[in-house]
Write a protein that holds these residues in place. Structure first.
Motif, PDB file in Angstrom:
ATOM      1  N   LEU A 143      12.062  -9.348  -7.210  1.00  0.00           N
ATOM      2  CA  LEU A 143      11.099  -8.501  -7.240  1.00  0.00           C
ATOM      3  C   LEU A 143      10.782  -7.732  -9.125  1.00  0.00           C
ATOM      4  CD1 LEU A 143      12.963  -6.394  -3.609  1.00  0.00           C
ATOM      5  CD2 LEU A 143      11.318  -8.074  -4.176  1.00  0.00           C
ATOM      6  N   PRO A 144       9.359  -7.590  -9.016  1.00  0.00           N
ATOM      7  CA  PRO A 144       8.917  -7.155  -9.737  1.00  0.00           C
ATOM      8  C   PRO A 144       9.167  -5.318  -9.714  1.00  0.00           C
ATOM      9  CG  PRO A 144       6.757  -7.559  -8.164  1.00  0.00           C
ATOM     10  CD  PRO A 144       8.189  -8.116  -7.381  1.00  0.00           C
ATOM     11  N   GLU A 145       9.002  -5.167 -11.139  1.00  0.00           N
ATOM     12  CA  GLU A 145       9.349  -3.487 -11.335  1.00  0.00           C
ATOM     13  C   GLU A 145       8.111  -2.872 -10.227  1.00  0.00           C
ATOM     14  OE1 GLU A 145       8.954  -0.714 -15.033  1.00  0.00           O
ATOM     15  OE2 GLU A 145       9.098  -2.433 -15.079  1.00  0.00           O
ATOM     16  N   GLY A 146       9.065  -1.764  -9.957  1.00  0.00           N
ATOM     17  CA  GLY A 146       8.174  -1.060  -8.744  1.00  0.00           C
ATOM     18  C   GLY A 146       8.254  -1.623  -7.285  1.00  0.00           C
ATOM     19  N   LEU A 147       8.858  -2.276  -7.628  1.00  0.00           N
ATOM     20  CA  LEU A 147       8.521  -2.591  -6.049  1.00  0.00           C
ATOM     21  C   LEU A 147      10.424  -3.204  -5.980  1.00  0.00           C
ATOM     22  CD1 LEU A 147       7.127  -3.466  -3.957  1.00  0.00           C
ATOM     23  CD2 LEU A 147       7.591  -5.617  -4.062  1.00  0.00           C
ATOM     24  N   GLU A 148      11.203  -2.589  -4.307  1.00  0.00           N
ATOM     25  CA  GLU A 148      12.830  -2.755  -4.238  1.00  0.00           C
ATOM     26  C   GLU A 148      12.899  -3.101  -2.418  1.00  0.00           C
ATOM     27  OE1 GLU A 148      14.388   0.609  -4.249  1.00  0.00           O
ATOM     28  OE2 GLU A 148      13.331   1.599  -2.035  1.00  0.00           O
ATOM     29  N   LEU A 149      13.606  -3.537  -2.156  1.00  0.00           N
ATOM     30  CA  LEU A 149      14.120  -4.727  -0.681  1.00  0.00           C
ATOM     31  C   LEU A 149      14.422  -2.935  -0.016  1.00  0.00           C
ATOM     32  CD1 LEU A 149      14.130  -7.431   0.108  1.00  0.00           C
ATOM     33  CD2 LEU A 149      16.349  -7.083   0.117  1.00  0.00           C
ATOM     34  N   VAL A 150      13.418  -2.923   0.819  1.00  0.00           N
ATOM     35  CA  VAL A 150      14.498  -2.182   2.253  1.00  0.00           C
ATOM     36  C   VAL A 150      15.628  -1.997   2.504  1.00  0.00           C
ATOM     37  CG1 VAL A 150      13.953  -0.779   4.206  1.00  0.00           C
ATOM     38  CG2 VAL A 150      11.698  -1.572   2.599  1.00  0.00           C
ATOM     39  N   THR A 193       1.127  -1.389  -0.296  1.00  0.00           N
ATOM     40  CA  THR A 193       0.017   0.004  -0.283  1.00  0.00           C
ATOM     41  C   THR A 193       1.007   0.778  -0.281  1.00  0.00           C
ATOM     42  OG1 THR A 193      -1.836  -0.971   1.465  1.00  0.00           O
ATOM     43  CG2 THR A 193      -1.566   1.535   0.747  1.00  0.00           C
ATOM     44  N   GLY A 194       0.755   2.240  -1.216  1.00  0.00           N
ATOM     45  CA  GLY A 194       1.184   3.663  -1.023  1.00  0.00           C
ATOM     46  C   GLY A 194       3.466   3.082  -0.727  1.00  0.00           C
ATOM     47  N   GLU A 195       3.769   4.363   0.132  1.00  0.00           N
ATOM     48  CA  GLU A 195       4.705   3.672  -0.249  1.00  0.00           C
ATOM     49  C   GLU A 195       4.736   3.254   1.348  1.00  0.00           C
ATOM     50  OE1 GLU A 195       6.581   8.000  -0.068  1.00  0.00           O
ATOM     51  OE2 GLU A 195       6.033   7.445  -1.912  1.00  0.00           O
ATOM     52  N   GLU A 196       3.634   2.750   2.392  1.00  0.00           N
ATOM     53  CA  GLU A 196       4.526   2.217   2.897  1.00  0.00           C
ATOM     54  C   GLU A 196       5.223   0.731   2.921  1.00  0.00           C
ATOM     55  OE1 GLU A 196       0.444   0.698   4.350  1.00  0.00           O
ATOM     56  OE2 GLU A 196      -0.445   2.656   5.063  1.00  0.00           O
ATOM     57  N   GLU A 197       6.029   0.258   4.359  1.00  0.00           N
ATOM     58  CA  GLU A 197       6.604  -0.307   4.041  1.00  0.00           C
ATOM     59  C   GLU A 197       6.145  -2.038   4.684  1.00  0.00           C
ATOM     60  OE1 GLU A 197      10.011  -0.014   7.017  1.00  0.00           O
ATOM     61  OE2 GLU A 197      10.894   1.593   4.965  1.00  0.00           O
ATOM     62  N   LEU A 198       6.344  -3.071   4.271  1.00  0.00           N
ATOM     63  CA  LEU A 198       5.439  -4.393   4.416  1.00  0.00           C
ATOM     64  C   LEU A 198       7.125  -5.773   4.117  1.00  0.00           C
ATOM     65  CD1 LEU A 198       2.936  -6.519   4.202  1.00  0.00           C
ATOM     66  CD2 LEU A 198       3.990  -6.857   1.872  1.00  0.00           C
ATOM     67  N   THR A 199       6.837  -6.364   5.553  1.00  0.00           N
ATOM     68  CA  THR A 199       7.726  -7.192   6.195  1.00  0.00           C
ATOM     69  C   THR A 199       7.044  -8.929   5.647  1.00  0.00           C
ATOM     70  OG1 THR A 199       8.012  -5.818   7.944  1.00  0.00           O
ATOM     71  CG2 THR A 199       8.648  -8.389   7.955  1.00  0.00           C
ATOM     72  N   VAL A 200       7.781  -9.383   4.850  1.00  0.00           N
ATOM     73  CA  VAL A 200       7.926 -10.537   3.884  1.00  0.00           C
ATOM     74  C   VAL A 200       8.888 -12.354   5.010  1.00  0.00           C
ATOM     75  CG1 VAL A 200       8.030 -12.262   2.067  1.00  0.00           C
ATOM     76  CG2 VAL A 200       7.208  -9.555   2.210  1.00  0.00           C
ATOM     77  N   SER A 201       7.911 -12.866   5.581  1.00  0.00           N
ATOM     78  CA  SER A 201       9.028 -13.418   6.285  1.00  0.00           C
ATOM     79  C   SER A 201       8.934 -14.984   5.576  1.00  0.00           C
ATOM     80  CB  SER A 201       8.449 -14.056   7.339  1.00  0.00           C
ATOM     81  OG  SER A 201       8.111 -13.095   8.583  1.00  0.00           O
ATOM     82  N   PHE A 208      12.530 -10.319   5.164  1.00  0.00           N
ATOM     83  CA  PHE A 208      12.794  -8.990   4.547  1.00  0.00           C
ATOM     84  C   PHE A 208      12.000  -8.589   4.418  1.00  0.00           C
ATOM     85  CE2 PHE A 208      11.844 -11.989   1.751  1.00  0.00           C
ATOM     86  CZ  PHE A 208      10.972 -11.452   0.881  1.00  0.00           C
ATOM     87  N   LYS A 209      11.950  -6.825   4.094  1.00  0.00           N
ATOM     88  CA  LYS A 209      11.200  -5.298   3.887  1.00  0.00           C
ATOM     89  C   LYS A 209      10.823  -4.887   2.536  1.00  0.00           C
ATOM     90  CE  LYS A 209      10.302  -3.914   9.143  1.00  0.00           C
ATOM     91  NZ  LYS A 209      10.988  -2.593  10.030  1.00  0.00           N
ATOM     92  N   VAL A 210       9.566  -5.065   1.894  1.00  0.00           N
ATOM     93  CA  VAL A 210       9.389  -4.654   0.696  1.00  0.00           C
ATOM     94  C   VAL A 210       9.013  -3.206   0.994  1.00  0.00           C
ATOM     95  CG1 VAL A 210      10.102  -6.251  -0.780  1.00  0.00           C
ATOM     96  CG2 VAL A 210       7.653  -5.968   0.231  1.00  0.00           C
ATOM     97  N   LYS A 211       8.670  -1.927  -0.076  1.00  0.00           N
ATOM     98  CA  LYS A 211       8.146  -1.057  -0.069  1.00  0.00           C
ATOM     99  C   LYS A 211       8.001  -0.958  -1.950  1.00  0.00           C
ATOM    100  CE  LYS A 211      11.970   2.699   0.235  1.00  0.00           C
ATOM    101  NZ  LYS A 211      11.759   3.773   0.434  1.00  0.00           N
ATOM    102  N   ALA A 212       7.103   0.236  -2.358  1.00  0.00           N
ATOM    103  CA  ALA A 212       6.828   0.505  -3.620  1.00  0.00           C
ATOM    104  C   ALA A 212       7.269   1.807  -3.596  1.00  0.00           C
ATOM    105  CB  ALA A 212       5.074   0.681  -3.562  1.00  0.00           C
TER     106      ALA A 212
END
Length: 493
Positions: free
Chosen positions: A336-343, A310-318, A391-395
């Motif tokens: 990672l897909p385009e538009g997503l990066e690893l924090v 969601t938006g620029e919120e960070e999301l944690t994936v285990s 790890f965390k990802v964000k858009a």
């Protein structure tokens, strides 16, 4: 008088049988095993029956060689025979008779101990045979009968004899399991000490501290020393105490896999030596135990199963792992897909990792992160299942529908350095910009104020509550006057 009645009944029974048309009991077979014997010892001879049809009675002659004598009153029927059965043996004629004198119940089909008797062995100079001949078997109705070929067992004289057995004779272990091996002893006299070598196949190890005394040991101590894949077991008593019996459980130990073992692998117990109170040493034959290790599945899953960005919120994936307990390292690629990066610096150790280090390497051209998990001391993961890493990802931009995070090239290593590949996983990604396009000031209404905010942004005087993500109304990646125009047009539609 009682014996006379018993044999009279038997003779009448045999006469009735012989008067009828005899049909061979082809499916009834007797057998006795060969034995290694030591002089001046007593041994039990077991006579086995294997029959395809019920048996009513049987008699025959037992012939013992010179140097071997029958132990008086030692003949016994098998424990699984019906209760009405009894067996008699006349030493003068060497004839035995087994029948049911109290009921019509018969000996059922199958294999069983028919009867046993003890013999005392003197000083034999060569192999001799015990023979059971003149066999006569009656079927369940006593209406058919047959003679059977004689059976014999060879007695081989030897020095003090010790036989070692291991139980179970074959083992099948899971990669993360253990198996207990029980070593049993059967000697012709009491022993006071023992030594043997336990050689394990590649992929198997002795569990530390697992050697345990069996019922035969009294004040004896067991010491285990290792050299490569071979373990030497020494059993001694400081006061030269004898084992508690000639036969029984000597000791036990546990083994566990460090990796898969090769086909046909065996645990071999060899160089077996026993000593008696006089210091005489007796050797025993080697024992082999067949070994196989079941390969367990390794599975990697993700939590959450779907990455809702969601938006620029960070999301944690285990990343969660289920694997055998002997894994010590891992590596994988996270695409990672385009538009997503690893924090940055967000990769963290999960509960499975002990002194492990997680290293990441970013390949920008592919938007792929190479992840390596290692332990400098080759420490195993702390459990068979749990969190490996997170790890965390964000858009960074809008993310296309159907996008996925892919975790691939997953490899797990065990202590022996063997590598196991496991299946790649895909984590679906959904994207919510988190704003309403056109509602640039976030008041919930799209009107001329929002168009004005866009124009102020373009001249560098955007208000504090300006929402940039809501301003690119036409979605071309650029905020310009076209977006302000689009907002005004939406008001008149």
């Amino acid at each position: 008088m009682k014996d006379m009645k018993f044999f009279t009944k038997t003779l009448v029974l045999m006469a009735i049988v012989l008067m009828q048309a005899a049909t061979a009991l082809a499916g009834a077979t007797l057998s006795i095993k060969d034995l290694k014997v030591v002089k001046n010892n007593t041994y039990t001879i077991e006579v086995m029956l294997d029959s395809d049809e019920p048996i009513g009675g049987i008699d025959g002659t037992i012939t013992l060689p010179s140097g071997v004598t029958y132990v008086s009153n030692s003949i016994k029927k098998g424990s699984t025979l019906p209760s009405g059965y009894s067996i008699r043996y006349v030493e003068s004629t060497r004839r035995f008779t087994l029948n049911n004198s109290t009921s019509s119940e018969k000996i059922a089909t199958g294999s069983r101990l028919l009867f046993s008797f003890d013999v005392a062995v003197g000083d034999l100079s060569s192999n001799v045979e015990i023979t059971i001949s003149d066999l006569f078997l009656a079927n369940s109705s006593y209406g058919n009968a047959a003679t059977s070929t004689e059976v014999s067992a060879t007695l081989t004289p030897t020095e003090v004899l010790c036989e070692v057995n291991a139980s179970p004779a074959s083992i099948e272990i899971d990669e993360s399991g253990e198996e207990t091996i029980v070593v049993s002893l059967n000697c012709s006299e009491l022993m006071v000490g023992a030594q043997m070598t336990i050689t394990l196949p590649a992929g198997l190890e002795l569990v530390d501290g697992s050697a345990a005394s069996g019922a035969l040991l009294t004040d004896h101590a067991i010491s285990i020393s290792q050299k490569g894949s071979a373990y030497t077991a020494v059993i001694v008593s400081q006061v030269n105490s004898a084992f508690s019996d000639k036969s029984g459980e000597l000791f036990s130990f546990k083994v566990q896999p460090t990796s898969l073992v090769a086909a046909g692998a065996q645990i071999v117990i060899n160089t077996i030596r026993f000593s008696n109170a006089a210091g005489q040493v007796t050797k025993a034959d080697n024992v082999a135990i067949d070994v196989s290790v079941n390969e367990e599945d390794c599975v990697l899953t993700a939590s959450p199963e779907t990455a809702e960005v969601t938006g620029e919120e960070e999301l944690t994936v285990s990343l969660l792992l289920e694997s055998p307990a002997n894994k010590v390292a891992a590596e994988m690629k996270i695409a990672l897909p385009e538009g997503l990066e690893l924090v940055e610096n967000s990769v963290a150790n999960g509960s499975l990792l002990a002194d492990h280090e997680v290293r990441t390497n970013y390949v920008e051209a592919q938007n792929v992160y190479n992840v390596v998990i290692i332990s400098g001391s080759n420490t195993a993961f702390t459990a068979q299942s749990g969190e490996l890493i997170s790890f965390k990802v964000k858009a960074t931009d809008a993310i296309a529908d159907g996008a996925v995070i892919t975790v691939s090239d997953i490899r797990l290593s065990n202590k022996a350095g063997q590598v196991k590949k496991i299946d790649a996983i895909e984590i679906p990604v959904t994207y919510d910009a988190g704003v309403t396009l056109g509602d640039v000031n976030g008041d919930g209404v799209i009107n001329t104020v929002d168009a004005t905010y866009v124009l102020k942004y373009l001249v560098g005087s955007a208000p504090a509550d300006f929402i940039e993500a809501a301003a690119d109304v036409d979605g071309n990646g650029t905020i310009n006057t076209s977006d302000a125009t689009a907002i005004l047009r939406s008001m008149v539609q």
